[in-house]
Scaffold this motif. Structure first.
Motif, PDB file in Angstrom:
ATOM      1  N   ARG A 127       0.812  -1.216   0.000  1.00  0.00           N
ATOM      2  CA  ARG A 127       0.000   0.000   0.000  1.00  0.00           C
ATOM      3  C   ARG A 127       0.848   1.270   0.000  1.00  0.00           C
ATOM      4  O   ARG A 127       0.433   2.294  -0.511  1.00  0.00           O
ATOM      5  CB  ARG A 127      -0.957  -0.011   1.181  1.00  0.00           C
ATOM      6  N   ALA A 171       0.834  -3.631   4.366  1.00  0.00           N
ATOM      7  CA  ALA A 171       0.640  -2.236   3.957  1.00  0.00           C
ATOM      8  C   ALA A 171       1.940  -1.450   3.893  1.00  0.00           C
ATOM      9  O   ALA A 171       2.166  -0.693   2.955  1.00  0.00           O
ATOM     10  CB  ALA A 171      -0.342  -1.553   4.914  1.00  0.00           C
ATOM     11  N   ASP A 181      -9.388  -9.157   1.173  1.00  0.00           N
ATOM     12  CA  ASP A 181      -8.662  -7.955   1.571  1.00  0.00           C
ATOM     13  C   ASP A 181      -9.184  -7.498   2.917  1.00  0.00           C
ATOM     14  O   ASP A 181     -10.247  -7.916   3.376  1.00  0.00           O
ATOM     15  CB  ASP A 181      -8.803  -6.840   0.534  1.00  0.00           C
ATOM     16  N   THR A 205      -8.813  -3.863   5.735  1.00  0.00           N
ATOM     17  CA  THR A 205      -8.267  -2.539   5.990  1.00  0.00           C
ATOM     18  C   THR A 205      -7.026  -2.674   6.875  1.00  0.00           C
ATOM     19  O   THR A 205      -6.900  -3.656   7.614  1.00  0.00           O
ATOM     20  CB  THR A 205      -9.319  -1.639   6.672  1.00  0.00           C
ATOM     21  N   ASP A 244      -6.230  -1.475   9.611  1.00  0.00           N
ATOM     22  CA  ASP A 244      -6.509  -1.622  11.038  1.00  0.00           C
ATOM     23  C   ASP A 244      -7.091  -2.990  11.388  1.00  0.00           C
ATOM     24  O   ASP A 244      -7.304  -3.305  12.559  1.00  0.00           O
ATOM     25  CB  ASP A 244      -7.430  -0.503  11.540  1.00  0.00           C
ATOM     26  N   ARG A 304     -12.153  -4.301   8.832  1.00  0.00           N
ATOM     27  CA  ARG A 304     -13.112  -4.510   7.739  1.00  0.00           C
ATOM     28  C   ARG A 304     -12.508  -5.485   6.735  1.00  0.00           C
ATOM     29  O   ARG A 304     -11.451  -5.240   6.185  1.00  0.00           O
ATOM     30  CB  ARG A 304     -13.444  -3.189   7.058  1.00  0.00           C
ATOM     31  N   GLU A 361     -17.504  -6.261   9.215  1.00  0.00           N
ATOM     32  CA  GLU A 361     -16.951  -5.176  10.018  1.00  0.00           C
ATOM     33  C   GLU A 361     -16.872  -5.604  11.472  1.00  0.00           C
ATOM     34  O   GLU A 361     -17.860  -6.025  12.046  1.00  0.00           O
ATOM     35  CB  GLU A 361     -17.827  -3.931   9.894  1.00  0.00           C
TER      36      GLU A 361
END
Length: 168
Positions: free
Chosen positions: A3, A45, A134, A136, A138, A141, A159
């Motif tokens: 990322r 990331a 995938d 997020t 953190d 999600r 979530e």
């Protein structure tokens, strides 16, 4: 590509025509399994970790820890996090025989169902999660594919922040 753009990953073809896992970082091309086959499938990331497959197992690689095999030849990591944990699936085709997994930072393998239950999803064991695609940064999600409790093949957004819920 990670990322942050620091790591580009994939495979390079060997003289014998096999794929070999490779990364490009800091203007350097690095074969992670020289003379062996495999492919890098994901990067964290910040580019700290990459994960992929070898002929005999899945792996996580970092500059600090080097190549760390885990699982079997049938485990395919799709996500690696900055703590060295990974998500993916076991099995290839057809998709409904796959099962999503979670590998914790210590190397222990778990089903994604157990992971989701631990994170608070009350009916997690009623789902057949077969791909986690995938997440997020953190870790709250997730998207992927599953068979829901009604037997429908669905894409999901899961979530875990605050209220646990599944959108399909």
């Amino acid at each position: 590509i990670s990322r942050n753009g620091a790591i580009i990953f994939g495979w390079a073809s060997t003289e014998m025509g096999f794929w070999s896992p490779v990364i490009w970082h800091d203007d350097t091309y690095t074969l992670l399994n020289p003379g062996g086959d495999g492919e890098v499938m994901c990067a964290s990331a910040e580019g700290t970790f990459v994960a992929g497959v070898l002929a005999e197992s899945a792996f996580i690689w970092s500059q600090e820890g080097g190549m760390q095999p885990f699982g079997t030849y049938d485990d395919y990591p799709t996500i690696v996090m900055e703590d060295g944990s990974a998500f993916g699936f076991t099995g290839v085709f057809p998709a409904f025989i796959r099962r999503a997994f979670y590998k914790d930072p210590e190397g222990n393998m778990h089903t994604f169902n157990d992971y989701a239950q631990e994170r608070g999803m009350l009916n997690a064991q009623d789902w057949t999660f077969y791909s986690v695609n995938d997440v997020t940064p953190d870790g709250n999600r997730f998207i992927g594919a599953a068979i829901n409790p009604d037997g429908q093949d669905v894409s999901f957004l899961l979530e875990f922040s605050g209220n646990v819920g599944v959108n399909q």
